[in-house]
Design an enzyme around this catalytic site. Structure first.
Site, mmCIF file in Angstrom:
data_model
loop_
_atom_site.group_PDB
_atom_site.id
_atom_site.type_symbol
_atom_site.label_atom_id
_atom_site.label_comp_id
_atom_site.label_asym_id
_atom_site.label_seq_id
_atom_site.Cartn_x
_atom_site.Cartn_y
_atom_site.Cartn_z
ATOM 1 N N TRP A 39 -16.654 -23.719 9.193
ATOM 2 C CA TRP A 39 -18.112 -23.840 9.339
ATOM 3 C C TRP A 39 -18.730 -24.851 8.375
ATOM 4 C CZ3 TRP A 39 -22.281 -22.067 12.066
ATOM 5 C CH2 TRP A 39 -23.525 -22.111 11.441
ATOM 6 N N ASN A 41 -22.809 -26.273 7.236
ATOM 7 C CA ASN A 41 -24.249 -26.439 7.473
ATOM 8 C C ASN A 41 -24.803 -27.539 6.586
ATOM 9 O OD1 ASN A 41 -23.933 -23.574 6.066
ATOM 10 N ND2 ASN A 41 -25.974 -24.166 5.485
ATOM 11 N N ASP A 42 -25.894 -27.340 5.905
ATOM 12 C CA ASP A 42 -26.656 -28.437 5.277
ATOM 13 C C ASP A 42 -25.857 -29.566 4.625
ATOM 14 O OD1 ASP A 42 -28.198 -26.173 5.562
ATOM 15 O OD2 ASP A 42 -28.868 -26.109 3.499
HETATM 16 C C1 FRU Z 1 -30.615 -24.012 4.632
HETATM 17 C C2 FRU Z 1 -30.005 -22.983 3.704
HETATM 18 C C3 FRU Z 1 -30.333 -23.326 2.278
HETATM 19 C C4 FRU Z 1 -29.215 -22.666 1.525
HETATM 20 C C5 FRU Z 1 -28.047 -22.844 2.464
HETATM 21 C C6 FRU Z 1 -27.058 -21.732 2.456
HETATM 22 O O1 FRU Z 1 -29.957 -24.160 5.831
HETATM 23 O O2 FRU Z 1 -30.450 -21.692 4.047
HETATM 24 O O3 FRU Z 1 -31.610 -22.925 1.840
HETATM 25 O O4 FRU Z 1 -29.010 -23.279 0.295
HETATM 26 O O5 FRU Z 1 -28.589 -22.990 3.755
HETATM 27 O O6 FRU Z 1 -25.930 -22.059 3.190
#
Ligand code: FRU
Length: 496
Positions: A39, A41-42
């Site tokens: 996975w 994300n950011d």
């Molecule tokens: C944004 C978020 C951030 C956090 C991260 C955790 O998508 O919620 O605020 O640092 O993802 O994975």
């Protein structure tokens, strides 16, 4: 600095190495960064270090779903070809064992400095839940990173009155003059998001300076992943609010990313809000971050996914990708986004149609593909609807439709092969502009990369991003209208 000896890090790196080797290159986008394994994300720590662009990201290499956050890592010389590096940090200290959340990076005297959010998330014997977020530092050489012994560098003690110690995350650092500054997301006593500004002269001690801006409920609740940078004669505060309500075609329900345009007085730390717009009008976009290149360009990258419509990948052992890095410029008081110009080096096999008139479903010879850069400029508007069906065959299609009466553009992935009822359609306001030749033009540039599309309207006035997991054999493109369209079409294959 603490020695980089962590069994959690070693174990995660082993899993990662094995996982990457088992995933075929054709299962991934060709020129968008995708998760090495598991996975993503950011985007985090988007920065230049020793003349290369580095990008870290929120990462759980153990599965295709979100879990305790590590920082994945890669680098590039041109924003297009990315090289995976071993993941950089793991949640292995008491102040971050609940996860190494989002943050940023900066080059300081030959070292690569990371600022991130450490999460404590544990249940105590008496049944209470110990949860808090603090800001932490790590330093490295572009490959291996060690956490600072004095971590955390910013705790809840520094917060303005009523600031939440549970929602306090995502520091974005920059340097100006003698000082380092950072902005970080926080939740105020009313439960709304606020962006805090801090300053330091040594990266270790930080002082709270000001609340730069905050939601009063009109832009959601918690504000995540802030960035704060000058653009033209404005200052932009870019944030990703949670729990927003839809407003016309400008904002949608749930998580959004917004540009807050304004003016900034550096002497008083006062940010004056001017206006607010969406960053991206598509289905999949969140948590963008920027860097400034040596030649002065402001480049933004976002996570091409959203929390509310997670299109998890059921076929391969990776999930999540980034947008193409985009250059931001301020033109006529508006932020324009364009794909980084480095992409142009990878264009091959140009096919062009000039002043092509169509008045029914039409396939143009040579205009097809799933890894392409396609420009469609409409120059005559004797119609009500115009549609581009792409990633198309008899079974599947992605749809981009322009309604000239209502002046709106719709992206629709209903028939892209989904087996879950996620959000499929989004609209944005769109109308022709007056081009350099003084003619009315509606210009659409579609960047397709196997499983995603980014649509740039009118030279980047607005953008729509969307992900779709349509089988690759659906590679047709069909144009359609209920009237007569006159258009210029240019297509390149992107060979990366
Ligand atoms: C944004 C978020 C951030 C956090 C991260 C955790 O998508 O919620 O605020 O640092 O993802 O994975």
């Amino acid at each position: 600095m603490a020695q980089m000896e962590s069994s959690q890090l070693d174990m995660a790196r082993k899993i990662e190495k094995k996982g990457i080797s088992e995933i075929p290159a054709e299962s991934r986008p060709a020129y968008h960064l995708s998760s090495p394994v598991g996975w993503m994300n950011d985007p985090n720590g988007f920065s230049t270090y020793q003349n290369e662009y580095h990008l870290f990201f929120q990462y759980h290499p153990f599965s295709n779903i979100w879990g305790p956050m590590h920082w994945g890592h890669c680098k590039s010389r041109d924003f297009i070809r990315w090289k995976y590096l071993p993941l950089a940090i793991a949640p292995d200290e008491n102040y971050d064992e609940g996860g190494c959340y989002s943050g940023s990076a900066i080059e300081v005297e030959g070292e690569h400095v990371l600022l991130y959010t450490g999460v404590t998330d544990r249940y105590l014997k008496d049944g209470t839940h110990d949860y808090c977020q603090v800001q932490c530092m790590a330093k490295g050489d572009g490959l291996n990173y060690s956490k600072y012994k004095g971590n955390p560098v910013i705790t809840g003690d520094s917060l303005p009155k009523g600031g939440s110690t549970e929602d306090f995350r995502d520091p974005k650092i920059w340097k100006e003059g003698e000082y380092y500054y950072l902005v970080v997301g926080n939740r105020n006593m009313d439960g709304y998001g606020q962006i805090l500004l801090y300053r330091s002269d040594n990266l270790e001690q930080w002082v709270f300076l000001a609340v730069l801006d905050q939601s009063r409920g009109e832009y959601g609740k918690m504000w995540e992943c802030p960035d704060f940078f000058p653009l033209g004669n404005r200052q932009i505060l870019m944030v990703s609010p949670q729990d927003m309500r839809a407003k016309g075609y400008e904002f949608h329900n749930g998580n959004n990313s917004i540009f807050i345009y304004g003016y900034y007085d550096k002497a008083t730390y006062h940010f004056e809000r001017e206006k607010v717009t969406s960053v991206d009008y598509g289905l999949d976009f969140y948590a963008p971050q920027t860097l400034q290149t040596a030649d002065g360009r402001r480049i933004m990258i976002g996570w091409m996914q959203s929390w509310d419509a997670k299109l998890t990948n059921d076929f391969w052992n990776w999930s999540g990708m980034m947008t193409l890095p985009r250059e931001l410029i301020l033109r006529k008081g508006k932020i324009y986004q364009s794909p980084v110009r480095e992409l142009e080096c990878y264009r091959k096999n140009k096919i062009e149609y000039t002043q092509k008139r169509i008045s029914e479903r039409t396939v143009l010879n040579g205009i097809k593909g799933r890894i392409i850069d396609l420009q469609v400029d409409i120059t005559e508007f004797d119609f009500h609807y115009f549609a581009i069906h792409f990633a198309y065959n008899e079974e599947y299609e992605m749809l981009l439709q322009y309604n000239h009466l209502r002046k709106c553009l719709t992206i629709d992935r209903t028939h892209s092969g989904l087996v879950r009822d996620v959000v499929c359609r989004r609209k944005m306001a769109a109308e022709p502009f007056i081009s350099g030749t003084q003619k009315e033009v509606l210009s659409l540039r579609l960047l397709l990369d196997r499983y995603s599309v980014e649509v740039f309207l009118n030279e980047g006035e607005k953008v729509m991003s969307a992900v779709f997991h349509t089988p690759m054999e659906a590679d047709g493109i069909v144009f359609d209208t209920d009237g007569t369209v006159c258009m210029n079409v240019v297509k390149y294959d992107l060979c990366v």
